[in-house]
Design a protein around this motif. Structure first.
Motif, PDB file in Angstrom:
ATOM      1  N   LEU A  85     -79.230  21.242 -68.692  1.00  0.00           N
ATOM      2  CA  LEU A  85     -80.531  20.659 -68.360  1.00  0.00           C
ATOM      3  C   LEU A  85     -80.345  19.234 -67.845  1.00  0.00           C
ATOM      4  O   LEU A  85     -79.623  18.442 -68.447  1.00  0.00           O
ATOM      5  CB  LEU A  85     -81.425  20.659 -69.595  1.00  0.00           C
ATOM      6  N   PRO A  86     -80.977  18.873 -66.709  1.00  0.00           N
ATOM      7  CA  PRO A  86     -80.811  17.510 -66.169  1.00  0.00           C
ATOM      8  C   PRO A  86     -81.343  16.454 -67.123  1.00  0.00           C
ATOM      9  O   PRO A  86     -82.418  16.596 -67.698  1.00  0.00           O
ATOM     10  CB  PRO A  86     -81.623  17.551 -64.865  1.00  0.00           C
ATOM     11  N   ARG A  87     -80.565  15.396 -67.282  1.00  0.00           N
ATOM     12  CA  ARG A  87     -80.962  14.256 -68.097  1.00  0.00           C
ATOM     13  C   ARG A  87     -80.998  13.004 -67.228  1.00  0.00           C
ATOM     14  O   ARG A  87     -80.654  13.040 -66.056  1.00  0.00           O
ATOM     15  CB  ARG A  87     -80.004  14.075 -69.282  1.00  0.00           C
ATOM     16  N   SER A  88     -81.394  11.913 -67.839  1.00  0.00           N
ATOM     17  CA  SER A  88     -81.583  10.679 -67.083  1.00  0.00           C
ATOM     18  C   SER A  88     -80.248  10.019 -66.765  1.00  0.00           C
ATOM     19  O   SER A  88     -79.244  10.213 -67.452  1.00  0.00           O
ATOM     20  CB  SER A  88     -82.469   9.714 -67.872  1.00  0.00           C
ATOM     21  N   ILE A 133     -74.775   9.957 -54.228  1.00  0.00           N
ATOM     22  CA  ILE A 133     -75.037  10.013 -52.787  1.00  0.00           C
ATOM     23  C   ILE A 133     -74.981   8.616 -52.171  1.00  0.00           C
ATOM     24  O   ILE A 133     -74.164   8.355 -51.292  1.00  0.00           O
ATOM     25  CB  ILE A 133     -76.393  10.686 -52.513  1.00  0.00           C
ATOM     26  N   ASN A 134     -75.840   7.710 -52.613  1.00  0.00           N
ATOM     27  CA  ASN A 134     -75.791   6.351 -52.073  1.00  0.00           C
ATOM     28  C   ASN A 134     -76.417   5.372 -53.057  1.00  0.00           C
ATOM     29  O   ASN A 134     -77.150   5.758 -53.979  1.00  0.00           O
ATOM     30  CB  ASN A 134     -76.473   6.260 -50.697  1.00  0.00           C
ATOM     31  N   LEU A 202     -80.456   4.043 -56.851  1.00  0.00           N
ATOM     32  CA  LEU A 202     -79.353   5.006 -56.821  1.00  0.00           C
ATOM     33  C   LEU A 202     -79.912   6.387 -56.503  1.00  0.00           C
ATOM     34  O   LEU A 202     -80.868   6.839 -57.132  1.00  0.00           O
ATOM     35  CB  LEU A 202     -78.625   5.042 -58.166  1.00  0.00           C
ATOM     36  N   THR A 203     -79.308   7.045 -55.534  1.00  0.00           N
ATOM     37  CA  THR A 203     -79.678   8.415 -55.169  1.00  0.00           C
ATOM     38  C   THR A 203     -78.531   9.343 -55.564  1.00  0.00           C
ATOM     39  O   THR A 203     -77.379   9.096 -55.204  1.00  0.00           O
ATOM     40  CB  THR A 203     -79.953   8.531 -53.664  1.00  0.00           C
ATOM     41  N   LEU A 209     -79.492  22.542 -59.838  1.00  0.00           N
ATOM     42  CA  LEU A 209     -80.083  23.030 -58.594  1.00  0.00           C
ATOM     43  C   LEU A 209     -79.725  22.173 -57.393  1.00  0.00           C
ATOM     44  O   LEU A 209     -80.160  22.471 -56.283  1.00  0.00           O
ATOM     45  CB  LEU A 209     -81.614  23.103 -58.737  1.00  0.00           C
ATOM     46  N   GLY A 210     -78.953  21.110 -57.598  1.00  0.00           N
ATOM     47  CA  GLY A 210     -78.609  20.222 -56.492  1.00  0.00           C
ATOM     48  C   GLY A 210     -79.789  19.417 -55.980  1.00  0.00           C
ATOM     49  O   GLY A 210     -79.789  18.983 -54.827  1.00  0.00           O
TER      50      GLY A 210
END
Length: 248
Positions: A85-88, A133-134, A202-203, A209-210
């Motif tokens: 699960l995505p976290r911060s 990413i950047n 920040l990206t 799921l990308g």
């Protein structure tokens, strides 16, 4: 041959017929195998005698095993979901209290380019890697945005390990003209400080799921600006024009 077989069968049945039965205890009970005839008759099916304590007669506890299977499957599924699960992702600033401008800063009688290093810490609370990413930095001075924006683009294979932390340095270049207060404050030979509002974005992409997500941090930073080389007006102007055209 038939008579001998019949005699053998009679001899086999004779112990059953001559068995002494205690009528006082079993007068009302009949043998479940021979039904009181004293011999086992031929039946169309097979007859099996299974002891009472045989394992096959014990309860299988099927319902209990089904409940335990569902419980453990649910527990494993929850653990997997909680892991992926995505976290911060936290973005913090690691600059010193006062940043000194680098020697790349240049100035002349009409323009001033201030260069300093902006340090950030990226910390992930995810149990799986995330792809960076950047990293973009926007600077404001007295509520006025100062350009150009500094940006650092990570490679496609730049991943941050689970529960990892990475430090990222970003070179920030700010252009001021002669009409700005920052140019007038940094024109003298004395060491002056400018207070900037620095917003860092920040990206990154999550693992599941990308999806592209962003996190940001806003800080206020003092930068010493009385540093850098004085150059002719034409040289600084050409460099600024070239860099701006490349960024556009």
């Amino acid at each position: 041959m038939t008579e001998s077989t019949a005699m053998a069968s009679n001899d086999d049945d004779e112990p059953l017929l001559n068995t002494i039965v205690d009528n006082s205890t079993t007068s009302n009970r009949r043998c479940p195998t021979c039904q009181g005839t004293g011999s086992v008759s031929t039946s169309p099916g097979l007859v099996a005698l299974i002891p009472v304590d045989d394992v096959r007669l014990k309860r299988r506890h099927t319902f209990l095993w089904i409940v335990l299977t569902i419980f453990f499957c649910t527990l494993i599924a929850l653990a997997v979901i909680a892991t992926i699960l995505p976290r911060s992702v936290h973005l913090s600033i690691k600059n010193p209290i006062v940043i000194d401008a680098t020697d790349d800063s240049v100035r002349n009688s009409t323009d001033y380019r201030l260069t300093f290093i902006h340090q950030s810490n990226i910390q992930s609370d995810n149990w799986v890697p995330i792809r960076l990413i950047n990293l973009t930095t926007l600077v404001e001075h007295q509520l006025v945005p100062i350009g150009p924006n500094a940006q650092k683009i990570y490679s496609h294979q730049m991943y941050l390990r689970p529960l990892g932390t990475i430090q990222s340095n970003l070179t920030v270049q700010l252009d001021f003209n002669e009409n700005s207060m920052a140019y007038r404050a940094c024109q003298g030979i004395f060491r002056q400080m400018l207070l900037f509002k620095v917003q860092t974005i920040l990206t990154y992409a999550d693992f599941l799921l990308g999806r592209i997500q962003t996190t940001n941090n806003v800080s206020y930073q003092y930068v010493l600006c009385n540093r850098g080389e004085w150059k002719p007006h034409e040289t600084v102007l050409v460099n600024m024009t070239t860099s701006n055209s490349m960024k556009i």
